[in-house]
Design a protein around this motif. Sequence first.
Motif, PDB file in Angstrom:
ATOM      1  N   SER A 204      26.071  48.794  18.253  1.00 44.20           N
ATOM      2  CA  SER A 204      24.873  48.036  17.858  1.00 44.20           C
ATOM      3  C   SER A 204      24.921  47.534  16.418  1.00 44.20           C
ATOM      4  CB  SER A 204      23.635  48.921  18.029  1.00 44.20           C
ATOM      5  OG  SER A 204      23.819  50.121  17.299  1.00 44.20           O
ATOM      6  N   CYS A 205      25.804  48.081  15.602  1.00 39.71           N
ATOM      7  CA  CYS A 205      25.878  47.615  14.210  1.00 39.71           C
ATOM      8  C   CYS A 205      26.500  46.223  14.119  1.00 39.71           C
ATOM      9  CB  CYS A 205      26.580  48.616  13.310  1.00 39.71           C
ATOM     10  SG  CYS A 205      27.688  49.742  14.108  1.00 39.71           S
ATOM     11  N   PHE A 206      26.774  45.592  15.280  1.00 37.38           N
ATOM     12  CA  PHE A 206      27.199  44.183  15.241  1.00 37.38           C
ATOM     13  C   PHE A 206      26.110  43.357  14.558  1.00 37.38           C
ATOM     14  CE2 PHE A 206      24.759  41.448  18.121  1.00 37.38           C
ATOM     15  CZ  PHE A 206      23.979  42.382  18.772  1.00 37.38           C
ATOM     16  N   ASN A 207      24.917  43.958  14.427  1.00 39.41           N
ATOM     17  CA  ASN A 207      23.817  43.329  13.700  1.00 39.41           C
ATOM     18  C   ASN A 207      24.252  42.860  12.310  1.00 39.41           C
ATOM     19  OD1 ASN A 207      21.106  42.646  13.170  1.00 39.41           O
ATOM     20  ND2 ASN A 207      20.743  44.618  12.169  1.00 39.41           N
ATOM     21  N   TYR A 208      25.101  43.660  11.643  1.00 36.41           N
ATOM     22  CA  TYR A 208      25.552  43.287  10.292  1.00 36.41           C
ATOM     23  C   TYR A 208      27.071  43.278  10.128  1.00 36.41           C
ATOM     24  CZ  TYR A 208      26.010  48.357   9.592  1.00 36.41           C
ATOM     25  OH  TYR A 208      26.359  49.684   9.714  1.00 36.41           O
ATOM     26  N   CYS A 209      27.784  43.714  11.163  1.00 44.38           N
ATOM     27  CA  CYS A 209      29.242  43.851  11.038  1.00 44.38           C
ATOM     28  C   CYS A 209      29.956  42.637  11.639  1.00 44.38           C
ATOM     29  CB  CYS A 209      29.675  45.134  11.748  1.00 44.38           C
ATOM     30  SG  CYS A 209      31.453  45.286  11.936  1.00 44.38           S
ATOM     31  N   THR A 210      31.024  42.213  10.978  1.00 39.83           N
ATOM     32  CA  THR A 210      31.714  40.988  11.404  1.00 39.83           C
ATOM     33  C   THR A 210      32.747  41.205  12.519  1.00 39.83           C
ATOM     34  OG1 THR A 210      33.054  41.411   9.472  1.00 39.83           O
ATOM     35  CG2 THR A 210      31.500  39.593   9.311  1.00 39.83           C
ATOM     36  N   TYR A 211      33.162  42.450  12.749  1.00 41.04           N
ATOM     37  CA  TYR A 211      34.205  42.667  13.769  1.00 41.04           C
ATOM     38  C   TYR A 211      33.783  42.174  15.160  1.00 41.04           C
ATOM     39  CZ  TYR A 211      37.401  45.050  10.655  1.00 41.04           C
ATOM     40  OH  TYR A 211      38.276  45.322   9.640  1.00 41.04           O
ATOM     41  N   PRO A 212      32.596  42.612  15.661  1.00 42.01           N
ATOM     42  CA  PRO A 212      32.212  42.118  17.001  1.00 42.01           C
ATOM     43  C   PRO A 212      31.960  40.609  17.023  1.00 42.01           C
ATOM     44  CG  PRO A 212      30.922  44.042  16.377  1.00 42.01           C
ATOM     45  CD  PRO A 212      31.643  43.598  15.150  1.00 42.01           C
ATOM     46  N   THR A 213      31.451  40.062  15.901  1.00 46.60           N
ATOM     47  CA  THR A 213      31.210  38.614  15.835  1.00 46.60           C
ATOM     48  C   THR A 213      32.520  37.871  16.052  1.00 46.60           C
ATOM     49  OG1 THR A 213      29.731  39.211  14.029  1.00 46.60           O
ATOM     50  CG2 THR A 213      30.096  36.864  14.350  1.00 46.60           C
ATOM     51  N   ASP A 247      42.562  48.538  14.860  1.00 48.91           N
ATOM     52  CA  ASP A 247      41.449  48.367  15.794  1.00 48.91           C
ATOM     53  C   ASP A 247      40.133  48.713  15.079  1.00 48.91           C
ATOM     54  OD1 ASP A 247      43.911  49.207  16.870  1.00 48.91           O
ATOM     55  OD2 ASP A 247      43.007  49.635  18.791  1.00 48.91           O
ATOM     56  N   PRO A 248      39.040  48.013  15.379  1.00 47.99           N
ATOM     57  CA  PRO A 248      37.770  48.375  14.752  1.00 47.99           C
ATOM     58  C   PRO A 248      37.341  49.805  15.115  1.00 47.99           C
ATOM     59  CG  PRO A 248      37.548  46.311  15.983  1.00 47.99           C
ATOM     60  CD  PRO A 248      38.920  46.820  16.239  1.00 47.99           C
ATOM     61  N   VAL A 249      37.546  50.210  16.367  1.00 46.35           N
ATOM     62  CA  VAL A 249      37.214  51.589  16.788  1.00 46.35           C
ATOM     63  C   VAL A 249      38.369  52.069  17.674  1.00 46.35           C
ATOM     64  CG1 VAL A 249      35.487  53.110  17.823  1.00 46.35           C
ATOM     65  CG2 VAL A 249      34.757  50.955  16.810  1.00 46.35           C
ATOM     66  N   PHE A 250      39.349  52.709  17.050  1.00 46.09           N
ATOM     67  CA  PHE A 250      40.591  53.026  17.757  1.00 46.09           C
ATOM     68  C   PHE A 250      40.378  53.865  19.016  1.00 46.09           C
ATOM     69  CE2 PHE A 250      44.157  55.910  18.532  1.00 46.09           C
ATOM     70  CZ  PHE A 250      45.175  54.994  18.728  1.00 46.09           C
ATOM     71  N   ILE A 302      30.344  56.107   7.599  1.00 41.91           N
ATOM     72  CA  ILE A 302      29.142  56.943   7.685  1.00 41.91           C
ATOM     73  C   ILE A 302      27.955  56.112   7.192  1.00 41.91           C
ATOM     74  CG2 ILE A 302      28.032  59.001   6.704  1.00 41.91           C
ATOM     75  CD1 ILE A 302      30.625  60.468   7.118  1.00 41.91           C
ATOM     76  N   GLU A 303      28.239  55.215   6.301  1.00 37.73           N
ATOM     77  CA  GLU A 303      27.307  54.225   5.741  1.00 37.73           C
ATOM     78  C   GLU A 303      26.222  54.853   4.865  1.00 37.73           C
ATOM     79  OE1 GLU A 303      29.437  52.233   6.939  1.00 37.73           O
ATOM     80  OE2 GLU A 303      28.578  50.870   8.439  1.00 37.73           O
ATOM     81  N   SER A 304      25.320  55.670   5.442  1.00 37.28           N
ATOM     82  CA  SER A 304      24.221  56.224   4.647  1.00 37.28           C
ATOM     83  C   SER A 304      23.887  57.616   5.165  1.00 37.28           C
ATOM     84  CB  SER A 304      22.997  55.309   4.792  1.00 37.28           C
ATOM     85  OG  SER A 304      21.854  55.935   4.237  1.00 37.28           O
TER      86      SER A 304
HETATM   87  S1  SF4 Z   1      33.403  47.882  13.961  1.00 37.95           S
HETATM   88 FE1  SF4 Z   1      32.351  49.714  13.213  1.00 37.95          FE
HETATM   89  S2  SF4 Z   1      30.697  48.952  11.890  1.00 37.95           S
HETATM   90 FE2  SF4 Z   1      31.447  47.227  13.151  1.00 37.95          FE
HETATM   91  S3  SF4 Z   1      30.076  47.192  14.937  1.00 37.95           S
HETATM   92 FE3  SF4 Z   1      31.850  48.417  15.481  1.00 37.95          FE
HETATM   93  S4  SF4 Z   1      31.287  50.543  14.982  1.00 37.95           S
HETATM   94 FE4  SF4 Z   1      29.836  49.186  13.958  1.00 37.95          FE
END
Ligand code: SF4
Length: 442
Positions: A204-213, A247-250, A302-304
């Motif tokens: 769900s952090c695709f909200n601010y993360c560029t990998y899924p975009t 990989d973004p999430v190996f 971990i972010e925060s």
């Molecule tokens: S790559 Fe990491 S930060 Fe980005 S959407 Fe996936 S889990 Fe979240």
Amino acid sequence: MKIIILDPYKKSNSKINKDQAGGYGTSNEFGDNFFNLILSYFVKKLIQYPPLYVAYSISVLKKKGYDVFYENDINLVNSADLCLVTSSIVCHETELQVLKKLKEKKIYTGVIGSFCTTVPNLYLKESDFVISGEPEFFLLREDINSLIKEKKRGILKSASGKNLDELPFPSWETFFNSGGPKAFFINKFGKTIPILASRGCPYSCFNYCTYPTQQGRTVRRRSVKNIISEIKLWKEKYNINSFLFRDPVFSINNPQTEELCNELKKRDLKIKFGIETHLNNLNLHLAKILYSAGLRYVEVGIESSSEEVLKDCKRFSIKKEKELDLVKAIEKIGIKVKTMFIYGMPTDNYKSCLDTLNFSKQINATYSQFSIFTPYPGTPIYDTEYKNKILTKKFEDFTQWQLVFKHKNLSTENLKSLVKKSYKEYYLRSIWLLKYFKIYRL
Ligand code: SF4
């Protein structure tokens, strides 16, 4: 035919990596005090590799029979049938200047990468065409002779490649003469091959993360057989035993991760490797399997430390206590962990950032990274909340270490001093120094 891939970088004392942040790139600007400058210097010297799509694009073009050259310096580019320039947010203005010079030299030019996919029109002002999407798949499928002969212009779409096994192995040997690729965290001063097992992330952090975009929210995987063949190539032909999975999430698919580990063990490949993953996709059982297959380094976001801050940003995280226990347990096995934290998330304040710093110290991982929240063009949060709150006029300020928007609780000075303080305090604690010296026996 001669094709040049030009990968220009802005002048900086910090490490710039155009492969990170989903290919938008980052620049590690830790701060200007003595300790942070030394840290920046070492990170710049010891971690170096170009974007993965560059190494893939070179191998695709070579396989098609082209003479392909990789350059960083525009002054070395005087003639070519085609020049492909890499794009990033972190060197955007520099890339535009380079494109202008190529235009003056009358060289047919295209732009490739994630950032030009998001803002193609900004690059089209200075280039003949922009490849929108994954360039390696475009180069694999298109008739490049016709592209060059017809001098095609505009936005050229690359349909996302579903089958990653279709790609030839990346041409990392192109970079061996200049000493790279390198990743100190895994192999100190030796070569480390960046490698891919999957693309895409559904979190769900695709909200601010560029990998899924950029890579999509559906995970695409290479087959275990294909990954093993690539590892064997580097090992047998070049005697390289060190790998960094990009990989973004190996470990997003545990059974496949286990299958890969079992195959690595079965073939007695004796490699060491690093990964990035989400702590939700790691447990002690899997970590032990990964260690026995050669895993020695993991990066985890971990972010925060604040659940409210994470929830507001739509970041899914496991419980704090679990994060703490898991990282400690993983390090006990012998896997070094880098924990990554972000200051200045939308609802952060000075106190929540200090709490995050304290949490990082409590975890006391081998490495920790503290960066500044950056709303990126192309992400949902940018479009819905930040488009009109951006303070800077330069995309090159989107380094992940500068505040680029008007934050409701924090100023640029607050965040810069927090980052400076965090690196200094984190890495100069006796408890961390003792641990580090023990690990590396310095
Ligand atoms: S790559 Fe990491 S930060 Fe980005 S959407 Fe996936 S889990 Fe979240």
